[in-house]
Design an enzyme around this catalytic site. Structure first.
Site, PDB file in Angstrom:
ATOM      1  N   ARG A   1      10.088 -74.548  57.113  1.00  0.00           N
ATOM      2  CA  ARG A   1      10.417 -75.535  55.960  1.00  0.00           C
ATOM      3  C   ARG A   1       9.834 -76.545  57.004  1.00  0.00           C
ATOM      4  O   ARG A   1      10.556 -77.278  56.944  1.00  0.00           O
ATOM      5  CB  ARG A   1      11.703 -75.493  55.929  1.00  0.00           C
ATOM      6  CG  ARG A   1      12.197 -74.240  54.687  1.00  0.00           C
ATOM      7  CD  ARG A   1      13.501 -74.475  54.066  1.00  0.00           C
ATOM      8  NE  ARG A   1      14.040 -73.444  53.564  1.00  0.00           N
ATOM      9  CZ  ARG A   1      13.953 -72.560  52.404  1.00  0.00           C
ATOM     10  NH1 ARG A   1      13.093 -74.191  51.524  1.00  0.00           N
ATOM     11  NH2 ARG A   1      14.334 -71.874  51.608  1.00  0.00           N
TER      12      ARG A   1
ATOM     13  N   SER B   1       8.022 -70.013  52.710  1.00  0.00           N
ATOM     14  CA  SER B   1       8.598 -71.034  54.080  1.00  0.00           C
ATOM     15  C   SER B   1       8.019 -70.164  55.539  1.00  0.00           C
ATOM     16  O   SER B   1       8.991 -69.930  56.208  1.00  0.00           O
ATOM     17  CB  SER B   1      10.272 -71.261  54.263  1.00  0.00           C
ATOM     18  OG  SER B   1      10.226 -71.771  52.516  1.00  0.00           O
ATOM     19  N   PRO B   2       6.536 -69.402  55.328  1.00  0.00           N
ATOM     20  CA  PRO B   2       6.575 -68.869  56.097  1.00  0.00           C
ATOM     21  C   PRO B   2       6.414 -70.139  57.694  1.00  0.00           C
ATOM     22  O   PRO B   2       6.548 -69.713  58.697  1.00  0.00           O
ATOM     23  CB  PRO B   2       5.092 -68.945  56.538  1.00  0.00           C
ATOM     24  CG  PRO B   2       4.959 -69.474  55.061  1.00  0.00           C
ATOM     25  CD  PRO B   2       6.156 -69.926  54.060  1.00  0.00           C
ATOM     26  N   LEU B   3       6.415 -71.243  57.688  1.00  0.00           N
ATOM     27  CA  LEU B   3       6.660 -72.687  58.795  1.00  0.00           C
ATOM     28  C   LEU B   3       7.601 -72.805  58.509  1.00  0.00           C
ATOM     29  O   LEU B   3       7.708 -74.320  59.176  1.00  0.00           O
ATOM     30  CB  LEU B   3       5.770 -74.035  57.895  1.00  0.00           C
ATOM     31  CG  LEU B   3       3.886 -73.260  58.513  1.00  0.00           C
ATOM     32  CD1 LEU B   3       3.111 -74.588  57.286  1.00  0.00           C
ATOM     33  CD2 LEU B   3       3.257 -72.498  59.171  1.00  0.00           C
TER      34      LEU B   3
ATOM     35  N   TYR C   1      10.812 -75.859  39.710  1.00  0.00           N
ATOM     36  CA  TYR C   1      10.220 -77.307  40.485  1.00  0.00           C
ATOM     37  C   TYR C   1       9.918 -78.251  39.942  1.00  0.00           C
ATOM     38  O   TYR C   1       8.740 -78.632  39.201  1.00  0.00           O
ATOM     39  CB  TYR C   1       9.221 -76.197  41.158  1.00  0.00           C
ATOM     40  CG  TYR C   1       9.070 -75.160  42.448  1.00  0.00           C
ATOM     41  CD1 TYR C   1      10.344 -75.458  42.772  1.00  0.00           C
ATOM     42  CD2 TYR C   1       7.960 -74.616  42.551  1.00  0.00           C
ATOM     43  CE1 TYR C   1      10.606 -73.827  43.672  1.00  0.00           C
ATOM     44  CE2 TYR C   1       7.683 -73.696  43.394  1.00  0.00           C
ATOM     45  CZ  TYR C   1       9.951 -73.187  43.665  1.00  0.00           C
ATOM     46  OH  TYR C   1      10.435 -72.144  44.213  1.00  0.00           O
TER      47      TYR C   1
END
Length: 328
Positions: free
Chosen positions: A205, A201-203, A56
């Site tokens: 993205r 990424s539970p939202l 990252y």
């Protein structure tokens, strides 16, 4: 914030933890001050566990976490990842002991710690037996460099092979209301072997929120720019479902993001979602999602709004999926 047990490690971590990929600009520009404010908000919300990677920002996310901990004299529980070869063709992985050791030691240096609570192999090197890689991770654990071991984006079959060598503490794969692949064996396998399943990424993205995104304005560096689900006509088709979810959340006094995270939490007591954000304000929109409990009527309505397979478009483009272990 409630806590959940991290695999076989004996560690308890916050039930909702913070993904720190956004600190590196994957979804837009950010800076250290904004990252520090987000970490302050995480602490205030009771979040104890951070997820990052050497990839990252080529170590930038880890560097900022390390700087924050030094500045604030505070120690988070940290998971980081290694094994992807930066600068090589996409999907190139090296899971050899010398390479993973080099990358782990560099991560520890950037973070300013002598160990991390969890270390993942970020992507499998498919030509190298996963049993050998597991032995390497167990060696790091025995040396006190890591407290727990994990893998990212692997299949249930590979997970079971690894678990024959030693206890696997966590598996991190994409999972959300619009990405349901782990329901085809991975979540169940994690439960069977005592591993924590960590949905990233539970939202979705960013799509599972209260504000419309603007895909036409995505920067070229934004991961979503070439993602099939954010390209027309898929994006407009997906937004029809998202707007219904927003209505559902608003009627109950919840944010859409909190509903999406609560949904993942209630898929099993061994799940620890890691929503990511670079904004303290956005973090506070979902920080209390562990307090939400859905009724039977709520579950029925959520199933109607977002039935299995509702999402239009693949979760990755052909270029983005390189290196991910497929199992269906």
């Amino acid at each position: 914030m409630k806590t959940r047990r991290l695999g076989h490690s004996g560690l308890d971590v916050s039930a909702i933890s913070l993904g720190c990929m956004s600190f590196a600009g994957f979804y837009g520009a950010t800076d250290q001050d904004e990252a520090f404010a987000t970490l302050d908000a995480a602490r205030e919300a009771g979040i104890t566990f951070l997820d990052t990677s050497d990839l990252y920002g080529q170590g930038l996310s880890e560097t900022w976490i390390g700087a924050y901990q030094k500045d604030r004299k505070y120690r988070f529980q940290i998971a980081t990842k290694g094994g992807i070869v930066a600068g090589a063709p996409r999907g190139t992985a090296d899971n050899s002991e010398p390479y993973l050791r080099e990358k782990l030691e560099a991560s520890l240096d950037r973070l300013g710690v002598d160990h991390v609570e969890l270390y993942y192999v970020h992507r499998r090197e498919f030509s190298r037996p996963i049993e050998e890689v597991t032995e390497t991770l167990l060696k790091f654990k025995q040396e006190g460099l890591i407290r727990a071991i994990g893998f990212s984006e692997i299949s249930p079959a590979s997970l079971r092979r690894a678990a024959q060598v030693g206890p696997i503490d966590a598996v991190q794969n994409e999972y959300s209301m619009w990405t349901r692949l782990p329901e085809l064996g991975l979540i169940e396998t994690c439960a069977d072997i005592g591993a924590t399943f960590v949905p990233f990424s539970p939202l979705g993205r960013g799509i599972l929120g209260d504000t419309d995104l603007s895909p036409s304005n995505f920067k070229d560096t934004d991961f979503r720019k070439n993602n099939p689900r954010f390209i027309e006509p898929n994006y407009s088709a997906n937004m029809k479902h998202v707007r219904e979810l927003r209505d559902f959340a608003e009627a109950r006094g919840w944010s859409t993001a909190a509903v999406a995270i609560a949904w993942t939490l209630q898929q099993g007591k061994h799940l620890v979602p890691i929503p990511g954000t670079r904004s303290a304000d956005h973090l506070m929109e979902w920080a209390d999602a562990d307090e939400i409990i859905f009724s039977k009527a709520d579950w029925a309505e959520l199933g109607r709004i977002m039935p299995l397979g509702w999402a239009h478009g693949d979760r990755y483009s052909d270029a983005q999926i390189v290196g991910v272990e497929r199992y269906c």
